[in-house]
Scaffold this active site. Structure first.
Site, PDB file in Angstrom:
ATOM      1  N   GLY A 160     -23.831  35.034  96.553  1.00 55.32           N
ATOM      2  CA  GLY A 160     -24.288  33.948  97.407  1.00 55.32           C
ATOM      3  C   GLY A 160     -24.236  34.343  98.875  1.00 55.32           C
ATOM      4  N   THR A 161     -24.562  33.426  99.742  1.00 54.92           N
ATOM      5  CA  THR A 161     -24.442  33.673 101.169  1.00 54.92           C
ATOM      6  C   THR A 161     -23.025  33.321 101.606  1.00 54.92           C
ATOM      7  OG1 THR A 161     -25.209  31.437 101.659  1.00 54.92           O
ATOM      8  CG2 THR A 161     -26.863  33.152 101.538  1.00 54.92           C
ATOM      9  N   HIS A 212     -31.537  38.688  93.099  1.00 56.79           N
ATOM     10  CA  HIS A 212     -30.347  39.401  93.585  1.00 56.79           C
ATOM     11  C   HIS A 212     -29.468  38.543  94.485  1.00 56.79           C
ATOM     12  CE1 HIS A 212     -32.113  39.781  97.567  1.00 56.79           C
ATOM     13  NE2 HIS A 212     -31.188  40.610  97.982  1.00 56.79           N
ATOM     14  N   GLU A 230     -15.464  39.411  99.095  1.00 53.40           N
ATOM     15  CA  GLU A 230     -15.032  38.025  98.949  1.00 53.40           C
ATOM     16  C   GLU A 230     -13.975  37.902  97.859  1.00 53.40           C
ATOM     17  OE1 GLU A 230     -18.836  35.250 100.330  1.00 53.40           O
ATOM     18  OE2 GLU A 230     -18.176  35.217  98.244  1.00 53.40           O
ATOM     19  N   HIS A 265     -23.362  42.393 104.117  1.00 50.66           N
ATOM     20  CA  HIS A 265     -22.351  43.009 103.258  1.00 50.66           C
ATOM     21  C   HIS A 265     -21.010  42.297 103.414  1.00 50.66           C
ATOM     22  CE1 HIS A 265     -24.842  46.974 103.475  1.00 50.66           C
ATOM     23  NE2 HIS A 265     -25.381  46.068 102.673  1.00 50.66           N
ATOM     24  N   HIS A 286     -29.261  46.667  93.479  1.00 53.96           N
ATOM     25  CA  HIS A 286     -30.486  45.877  93.606  1.00 53.96           C
ATOM     26  C   HIS A 286     -31.470  46.455  94.626  1.00 53.96           C
ATOM     27  CE1 HIS A 286     -27.427  43.254  95.966  1.00 53.96           C
ATOM     28  NE2 HIS A 286     -28.089  43.954  96.878  1.00 53.96           N
TER      29      HIS A 286
END
Length: 447
Positions: free
Chosen positions: A345-346, A370, A172, A169, A295
């Site tokens: 994204g990561t 997702h 950003e 979680h 999701h």
């Protein structure tokens, strides 16, 4: 291969469940609890044998993503300002496992949140009235029943509204890096390269986890009573129309409502954080909600199967709803372009806005990926990667980061995941969703 082969085995087991219409996997698929992550599984509501399974939703019910746009540009968020913004977000938004929130709520508020969803947040001043239209299900599932949620789950949710949690979680600060569909981007108001946006990724916290745990315990008994014998013990389930099945659907829906309020309250705190740094109101910065998608959820939907309209219970676990243009369940503003699907994204990598298609509606029940999907387990990531190296790589890319547990960042490092761009390209090439906008992070807040 990571968790791909185990995921295929899990798909085969899900495909053998009673009442299954179709079992699919998205390109970010990897193994999970019972159902693989990236699984879409639809069950025929008219089939008395059809089942509902907590494993097809996951423990973090309505884990989801929302995106805010602003009228700021990357040039407005450089150097000391970027660091100040990252710190302000970190100061305003409680992060980390077990963290308690700063939004004051009472026990009666929890019931109201579970039943009414985002309407509670609007009434209390934690969400803008317009936010409702830009949430999936308008921020409230009408299948919810607060009385089906245990007192233990409610207690866990009492102090966690407006908290981010840990794991993957995040909040950003992102900037638009590339626009693929100018018409769609303009419609969403995300239409300038360098435009500043905010992405929030979290779910229903401990309350959702407890709802899933409670249901699994009860469904084990229901399976024995009804003679349901799945190929995997983790596929605990119940007939949709049984007492246990209906209770879980109602409790899961209530937990989904809690998650929408949680993301709404984090949005409130994020807007306050921006206000402190830029000395402008959120309204002046035009911090509007682009969309909010979940999701991890199961929902009753109508779909065409073999030329016939059927009412299905669609489980999406680690997959995102992506309905096409002109669908009645998406906002009026997006009728011409299709539903935005937000693909996070990561840590430190890009994210995407995709849009739903008619092809996806017919082939995947209006579903897409997702995120990137794990390539390494959390344990393997901790063993192989060094947290200081991961943090340094982010700094080298001029990404400000604030994290509650620095040693855990290895679990969420880009090396732990598949390439999100390859996942998105696969969805685009398959036609189940189309690229609209690419976003790049400039500041990351994590638990």
């Amino acid at each position: 291969m990571g968790g791909f082969i185990p995921a295929l085995k899990q798909m085969a087991n899900v495909a053998a469940l009673p009442g299954i219409v179709r079992c699919l996997a998205m390109p970010d698929v990897h193994s999970g609890y019972g159902f693989c992550i990236g699984n879409v599984a639809a069950f025929d509501m008219a089939d008395e044998e059809a089942v509902i399974s907590p494993g097809g939703v996951g423990f973090d019910i309505n884990c989801g993503v929302r995106l805010l746009r602003t009228n700021l540009s990357e040039d407005d968020v450089t150097g000391e300002v970027r660091e100040a913004l990252a710190q302000s977000l970190f100061d305003h938004i409680p992060v980390g496992v077990g963290t308690e929130g700063v939004i004051p709520i009472q026990e009666e508020d929890v019931d109201d949140i579970l039943q009414r969803g985002i309407d509670w947040a609007i009434e209390k001043g934690y969400a803008w009235k317009e936010d409702k239209e830009f949430c999936e299900e308008n921020g409230c599932m009408n299948t919810a029943d607060k009385d089906r949620v245990s007192s233990k789950a409610k207690k866990r949710g009492l102090n966690q509204i407006g908290t981010l949690g840990g794991g993957n979680h995040y909040v950003e600060v992102q900037v638009v890096e590339e626009i693929y569909d100018e018409a769609a981007a303009k419609c969403m108001g995300v239409d300038r390269v360098g435009q500043v946006c905010v992405m929030i990724h979290t779910g229903s916290r401990g309350l959702g986890h407890q709802v899933a745990t409670d249901a699994l315990q009860k469904m084990d008994k229901a399976m024995y009573r009804d003679g349901i014998k799945p190929n995997d013990r983790q596929l605990s389930c119940a007939r949709i129309n049984s007492r246990e099945g209906q209770n879980y659907l109602a409790a899961m829906s209530a937990a989904a409502n809690y998650a929408w309020v949680n993301r709404s309250c984090i949005t409130y705190l994020a807007r306050r954080a921006f206000e402190k740094v830029f000395e402008k109101t959120p309204e002046e910065m035009e911090m509007h909600l682009v969309y909010d998608v979940c999701h991890n959820v199961a929902k009753v939907e109508k779909h065409i199967v073999d030329g016939e309209e059927k009412t299905l219970l669609v489980h999406r676990k680690g997959s995102t709803r992506a309905f096409p243009p002109n669908h009645p369940m998406i906002p009026k503003l997006y009728q011409d372009i299709g539903q935005p699907a937000l693909i996070g994204g990561t840590m430190g990598t890009c994210s995407y806005i995709l849009i739903g298609t008619h092809s996806g509606m017919s082939e995947t029940f209006g579903s897409t990926c997702h995120g990137a999907g794990r390539a390494l387990s959390r344990n393997a990531s901790r063993k192989r990667l060094d947290h200081k190296t991961v943090l340094n790589h982010l700094k080298e890319r001029n990404i400000s980061i604030r994290v509650a547990s620095p040693k855990l960042v290895t679990e969420e490092a880009p090396e732990s995941y598949k390439d999100v761009s390859e996942v998105v390209d696969t969805c685009h090439d398959a036609g189940i969703s189309l690229r609209a906008v690419k976003l790049r992070p400039i500041a990351v807040i994590k638990g």
